[in-house]
Scaffold this motif. Structure first.
Motif, PDB file in Angstrom:
ATOM      1  N   GLY A 183       0.519   8.872  -3.837  1.00  0.00           N
ATOM      2  CA  GLY A 183      -0.792   8.758  -4.474  1.00  0.00           C
ATOM      3  C   GLY A 183      -0.670   8.452  -5.948  1.00  0.00           C
ATOM      4  N   VAL A 184      -1.563   9.030  -6.741  1.00  0.00           N
ATOM      5  CA  VAL A 184      -1.604   8.780  -8.185  1.00  0.00           C
ATOM      6  C   VAL A 184      -1.115  10.022  -8.918  1.00  0.00           C
ATOM      7  CG1 VAL A 184      -3.098   8.257 -10.154  1.00  0.00           C
ATOM      8  CG2 VAL A 184      -3.514   7.148  -7.951  1.00  0.00           C
ATOM      9  N   ASP A 185      -0.187   9.805  -9.865  1.00  0.00           N
ATOM     10  CA  ASP A 185       0.313  10.899 -10.691  1.00  0.00           C
ATOM     11  C   ASP A 185      -0.822  11.424 -11.572  1.00  0.00           C
ATOM     12  OD1 ASP A 185       1.487  12.429 -12.779  1.00  0.00           O
ATOM     13  OD2 ASP A 185       3.414  11.468 -12.396  1.00  0.00           O
ATOM     14  N   ALA A 186      -1.095  12.717 -11.488  1.00  0.00           N
ATOM     15  CA  ALA A 186      -2.208  13.302 -12.235  1.00  0.00           C
ATOM     16  C   ALA A 186      -2.004  13.235 -13.738  1.00  0.00           C
ATOM     17  CB  ALA A 186      -2.410  14.752 -11.801  1.00  0.00           C
ATOM     18  N   LEU A 187      -0.746  13.168 -14.193  1.00  0.00           N
ATOM     19  CA  LEU A 187      -0.467  13.179 -15.630  1.00  0.00           C
ATOM     20  C   LEU A 187      -0.453  11.775 -16.218  1.00  0.00           C
ATOM     21  CD1 LEU A 187       0.230  15.087 -17.972  1.00  0.00           C
ATOM     22  CD2 LEU A 187       2.651  14.680 -17.477  1.00  0.00           C
ATOM     23  N   THR A 188       0.186  10.830 -15.533  1.00  0.00           N
ATOM     24  CA  THR A 188       0.334   9.470 -16.075  1.00  0.00           C
ATOM     25  C   THR A 188      -0.640   8.476 -15.464  1.00  0.00           C
ATOM     26  OG1 THR A 188       1.996   8.851 -14.411  1.00  0.00           O
ATOM     27  CG2 THR A 188       2.784   9.931 -16.428  1.00  0.00           C
ATOM     28  N   ALA A 189      -1.333   8.867 -14.391  1.00  0.00           N
ATOM     29  CA  ALA A 189      -2.278   7.981 -13.689  1.00  0.00           C
ATOM     30  C   ALA A 189      -1.583   6.763 -13.077  1.00  0.00           C
ATOM     31  CB  ALA A 189      -3.397   7.537 -14.618  1.00  0.00           C
ATOM     32  N   GLN A 190      -0.269   6.864 -12.870  1.00  0.00           N
ATOM     33  CA  GLN A 190       0.491   5.792 -12.231  1.00  0.00           C
ATOM     34  C   GLN A 190       0.599   6.051 -10.732  1.00  0.00           C
ATOM     35  OE1 GLN A 190       1.828   2.986 -13.816  1.00  0.00           O
ATOM     36  NE2 GLN A 190       0.631   3.690 -15.571  1.00  0.00           N
ATOM     37  N   GLN A 191       0.508   4.968  -9.942  1.00  0.00           N
ATOM     38  CA  GLN A 191       0.688   5.125  -8.508  1.00  0.00           C
ATOM     39  C   GLN A 191       2.166   5.337  -8.188  1.00  0.00           C
ATOM     40  OE1 GLN A 191      -1.049   2.102  -6.051  1.00  0.00           O
ATOM     41  NE2 GLN A 191      -3.050   2.202  -7.059  1.00  0.00           N
ATOM     42  N   ARG A 192       2.434   6.156  -7.182  1.00  0.00           N
ATOM     43  CA  ARG A 192       3.814   6.414  -6.795  1.00  0.00           C
ATOM     44  C   ARG A 192       3.912   6.482  -5.275  1.00  0.00           C
ATOM     45  NH1 ARG A 192       4.082  12.592  -9.284  1.00  0.00           N
ATOM     46  NH2 ARG A 192       2.532  13.511  -7.865  1.00  0.00           N
ATOM     47  N   TYR A 193       4.936   5.827  -4.773  1.00  0.00           N
ATOM     48  CA  TYR A 193       5.243   5.819  -3.333  1.00  0.00           C
ATOM     49  C   TYR A 193       4.086   5.288  -2.480  1.00  0.00           C
ATOM     50  CZ  TYR A 193       8.781   8.997  -5.163  1.00  0.00           C
ATOM     51  OH  TYR A 193       9.773   9.567  -5.911  1.00  0.00           O
ATOM     52  N   THR A 194       3.261   4.417  -3.065  1.00  0.00           N
ATOM     53  CA  THR A 194       2.159   3.832  -2.295  1.00  0.00           C
ATOM     54  C   THR A 194       2.558   2.501  -1.677  1.00  0.00           C
ATOM     55  OG1 THR A 194       1.264   2.726  -4.250  1.00  0.00           O
ATOM     56  CG2 THR A 194       0.444   4.944  -3.776  1.00  0.00           C
ATOM     57  N   PHE A 195       3.681   1.923  -2.108  1.00  0.00           N
ATOM     58  CA  PHE A 195       4.185   0.642  -1.590  1.00  0.00           C
ATOM     59  C   PHE A 195       3.132  -0.460  -1.715  1.00  0.00           C
ATOM     60  CE2 PHE A 195       6.024   4.170   0.856  1.00  0.00           C
ATOM     61  CZ  PHE A 195       7.351   4.043   0.468  1.00  0.00           C
ATOM     62  N   LEU A 200      -3.267   4.132   0.244  1.00  0.00           N
ATOM     63  CA  LEU A 200      -2.449   5.296  -0.075  1.00  0.00           C
ATOM     64  C   LEU A 200      -2.623   5.765  -1.512  1.00  0.00           C
ATOM     65  CD1 LEU A 200       0.908   4.319   1.713  1.00  0.00           C
ATOM     66  CD2 LEU A 200      -0.909   5.820   2.547  1.00  0.00           C
ATOM     67  N   ALA A 201      -3.473   5.073  -2.283  1.00  0.00           N
ATOM     68  CA  ALA A 201      -3.637   5.418  -3.694  1.00  0.00           C
ATOM     69  C   ALA A 201      -4.199   6.828  -3.869  1.00  0.00           C
ATOM     70  CB  ALA A 201      -4.534   4.397  -4.386  1.00  0.00           C
ATOM     71  N   ASP A 202      -5.034   7.267  -2.939  1.00  0.00           N
ATOM     72  CA  ASP A 202      -5.610   8.604  -3.023  1.00  0.00           C
ATOM     73  C   ASP A 202      -4.751   9.643  -2.310  1.00  0.00           C
ATOM     74  OD1 ASP A 202      -7.800   7.738  -4.476  1.00  0.00           O
ATOM     75  OD2 ASP A 202      -8.947   7.257  -2.669  1.00  0.00           O
ATOM     76  N   GLY A 203      -3.576   9.234  -1.846  1.00  0.00           N
ATOM     77  CA  GLY A 203      -2.704  10.150  -1.125  1.00  0.00           C
ATOM     78  C   GLY A 203      -3.109  10.276   0.337  1.00  0.00           C
ATOM     79  N   ILE A 204      -2.319  11.024   1.088  1.00  0.00           N
ATOM     80  CA  ILE A 204      -2.598  11.266   2.505  1.00  0.00           C
ATOM     81  C   ILE A 204      -3.234  12.639   2.629  1.00  0.00           C
ATOM     82  CG2 ILE A 204      -1.600  11.490   4.809  1.00  0.00           C
ATOM     83  CD1 ILE A 204       0.600   9.604   3.983  1.00  0.00           C
ATOM     84  N   ASP A 205      -4.395  12.687   3.225  1.00  0.00           N
ATOM     85  CA  ASP A 205      -5.145  13.926   3.324  1.00  0.00           C
ATOM     86  C   ASP A 205      -4.359  14.980   4.109  1.00  0.00           C
ATOM     87  OD1 ASP A 205      -7.310  15.816   4.548  1.00  0.00           O
ATOM     88  OD2 ASP A 205      -8.336  14.724   2.951  1.00  0.00           O
ATOM     89  N   VAL A 206      -4.361  16.204   3.591  1.00  0.00           N
ATOM     90  CA  VAL A 206      -3.627  17.297   4.238  1.00  0.00           C
ATOM     91  C   VAL A 206      -4.155  17.548   5.647  1.00  0.00           C
ATOM     92  CG1 VAL A 206      -3.076  19.752   4.120  1.00  0.00           C
ATOM     93  CG2 VAL A 206      -3.078  18.385   2.030  1.00  0.00           C
ATOM     94  N   VAL A 207      -5.471  17.508   5.808  1.00  0.00           N
ATOM     95  CA  VAL A 207      -6.063  17.751   7.121  1.00  0.00           C
ATOM     96  C   VAL A 207      -5.602  16.699   8.115  1.00  0.00           C
ATOM     97  CG1 VAL A 207      -8.230  17.883   8.410  1.00  0.00           C
ATOM     98  CG2 VAL A 207      -8.056  18.908   6.144  1.00  0.00           C
ATOM     99  N   LEU A 208      -5.497  15.453   7.658  1.00  0.00           N
ATOM    100  CA  LEU A 208      -5.045  14.366   8.535  1.00  0.00           C
ATOM    101  C   LEU A 208      -3.629  14.618   9.033  1.00  0.00           C
ATOM    102  CD1 LEU A 208      -5.891  11.574   9.629  1.00  0.00           C
ATOM    103  CD2 LEU A 208      -4.806  10.558   7.629  1.00  0.00           C
ATOM    104  N   VAL A 209      -2.747  15.017   8.125  1.00  0.00           N
ATOM    105  CA  VAL A 209      -1.366  15.306   8.509  1.00  0.00           C
ATOM    106  C   VAL A 209      -1.309  16.517   9.437  1.00  0.00           C
ATOM    107  CG1 VAL A 209       0.927  15.929   7.656  1.00  0.00           C
ATOM    108  CG2 VAL A 209      -0.473  14.305   6.379  1.00  0.00           C
ATOM    109  N   ALA A 210      -2.084  17.526   9.133  1.00  0.00           N
ATOM    110  CA  ALA A 210      -2.081  18.737   9.956  1.00  0.00           C
ATOM    111  C   ALA A 210      -2.550  18.446  11.374  1.00  0.00           C
ATOM    112  CB  ALA A 210      -2.961  19.804   9.317  1.00  0.00           C
TER     113      ALA A 210
END
Length: 519
Positions: A183-195, A200-210
């Motif tokens: 998702g997006v780094d909360a400190l630098t606002a840079q995307q990481r591991y979104t390819f 994927l910019a907002d990350g993968i929802d925990v409920v979805l994974v669960a």
């Protein structure tokens, strides 16, 4: 006295008609899923979470708590009547309970399991009511550095102790931490591991994974292991009021109490969960039995059902102590409870009793109410729970898959989430297939962002000095406690394995379909 008054206020909330209905619905669903092999409380909480967003936080948490306790009750029915433990904590119940059922004493086994669960759940909830607030008062003193230490304790204990292999548990934890970073780094606002994928910019929802891991992955795994043909359930005869004889009461009441006081402390520490408590209780009952009663072990001793079932339910209440006071889940179901809190922007931890005191005490009060409901429901309605075991497995697991897909779609109302659900679900299937526990991955996913935030705060305060992470007295104490926990946990595991080997030499071990990412 303040805690007692707060508990009374919690009862004033939990006893409202609407909340009583929510508690009743939770325990009914929890018992039903506990009865079914392969469907556990963690899966049920994950499946129901997307459709509870319209409820207020108190109602939703009461429902999930009812499911949690109900699932602990329902597991004994499958073990006794079907000889198929739904989770590792029910193996011991199957060993003695199924022998009793085959000897025509299945009713007595079900009764002692239900009454023991009620007694253990009630006593353990009383202990939870008065232990948790004092733990929370101590935990309020901790800062970012100490919180980092607590997160490390959670990661290492859950990763190393949940599952048969330490390396596989840590690998599962690392995978969860990696997904948490997407998702997006909360400190630098840079995307990481979104390819470069905008979804994927907002990350993968925990409920979805669960939902993917506990519903899709579990359903695929359990369905692949189920035997073909009709399920043979041992019938239960007679009125439930006549199930236990006077002799059964005399032989059961001490194991109920011993199991309770073995299970609760084991549940409060990350020492391997309820399965360790049940084996310790079983070992204690075997050693304490004398004469003819000792010879009955392995052939259907009622003490071998009463003690472990009490330990199982007491450990379930003990798990809530670190969850509510420190925000640390030590089982898969506790991890899902933590997600349920977070969906309502409530963070369990040291300040929970101060910030959300009304909700917490309503939750604890609902545990008392739900426990009583479970006793009233389990004995008279055992015939209905037995009929649930006859549900055709293809209908059951196809229904779970459809319900999981609907829940995933409802998170963000996008088809991409359904695709992610299937991908992670298949990953969960192969993790189960090759012995990688699910719980560490979920814990890493949930606690990863919290750990990152607290770590950055600690380093900012110390101006980048990493030695500050271990220099405070409380942090050093926490790391020392970690060493003690590891030593105690591995000793308990060793005792459990020795007990398993001893039991395996004397009694054929039942087939186990683990619910909570077990071993």
């Amino acid at each position: 006295m303040d805690n007692f008054m707060a508990l009374l206020e919690g009862f004033s909330v939990a006893m409202q008609p609407m909340y009583l209905l929510y508690a009743l619905g939770g325990v009914l669903v929890g018992t039903a899923v506990g009865v079914l092999p392969g469907i556990g409380p963690a899966m049920t909480v994950a499946l129901l979470m997307p459709i509870t967003y319209s409820l207020d936080p108190t109602a939703a948490i009461i429902v999930f708590a009812g499911i949690y306790y109900g699932g602990m009750y329902g597991g004994s029915t499958t073990s006794i009547l079907l000889n198929t433990p739904g989770e590792s904590a029910s193996i011991v119940t199957a060993l003695e309970g199924n022998k009793m059922a085959k000897a025509g004493r299945g009713a007595a086994a079900l009764a002692t399991a239900a009454i023991g669960s009620f007694i253990a759940g009630t006593v353990a909830t009383v202990l939870l009511s008065f232990v948790a607030p004092y733990v929370a008062e101590f935990a309020v003193q901790i800062g970012p550095t100490e919180y980092v230490a607590l997160m490390i304790v959670a990661f290492l204990t859950v990763g190393a102790l949940l599952g048969a292999s330490v390396l596989r548990g840590l690998a599962s934890l690392a995978l969860g931490l990696f997904i948490a970073l997407i998702g997006v780094d909360a400190l630098t606002a840079q995307q990481r591991y979104t390819f470069g994928n905008p979804f994927l910019a907002d990350g993968i929802d925990v409920v979805l994974v669960a939902v993917a891991l506990f519903a899709v992955g579990e359903a695929l795994y359990v369905a692949s292991r189920l035997r073909h043909g009709p399920v043979k359930v041992i019938p239960v005869a007679g009125r439930w009021t006549n199930w236990m004889r006077t002799e059964d009461w005399k032989r059961s009441w001490k194991p109920w109490l011993r199991g309770t006081f073995i299970g609760f402390p084991v549940g409060t520490i990350p020492a391997g969960g309820a399965d360790v408590a049940t084996f310790l209780s079983y070992a204690s009952e075997r050693k304490l039995a004398k004469g003819e009663r000792k010879k009955q072990f392995g052939k259907g001793a009622i003490e071998g059902v009463a003690g472990p079932e009490s330990a199982n339910n007491a450990a379930a209440a003990g798990v809530l102590v670190p969850l509510l006071t420190l925000g640390i889940p030590t089982t898969a179901t506790a991890a899902m409870m933590l997600v349920a809190f977070q969906r309502y922007n409530i963070q369990p931890g040291p300040l929970l009793f101060e910030v959300e005191g009304a909700l917490v005490w309503a939750l604890i009060a609902s545990l008392y109410v739900g426990n009583l409901m479970l006793l009233v429901l389990n004995l008279p309605l055992v015939g209905i729970w037995v009929k649930i075991l006859q549900i055709p497995r293809p209908y059951l697991y196809s229904g779970i898959m459809v319900f999981a897909a609907m829940g995933a779609f409802s998170v963000n109302f996008t088809p991409v989430d359904v695709f992610v659900l299937l991908v992670i679900g298949v990953l969960g299937f192969f993790m189960r297939r090759y012995g990688y526990p699910i719980a560490p991955m979920v814990v890493g996913l949930i606690l990863g962002p919290i750990f990152e935030d607290q770590l950055r705060r600690s380093l900012a305060i110390s101006q980048g000095d990493p030695t500050a992470l271990v220099s405070t007295p409380i942090a050093a104490t926490i790391y020392a406690v970690l060493i003690v926990i590891f030593a105690l946990s591995f000793w308990l595991k060793k005792r459990q394995k020795a007990m398993e080997s001893e039991v395996a030499d004397e009694t054929p071990v039942a087939t186990v379909e683990l619910k909570e990412g077990g071993k």
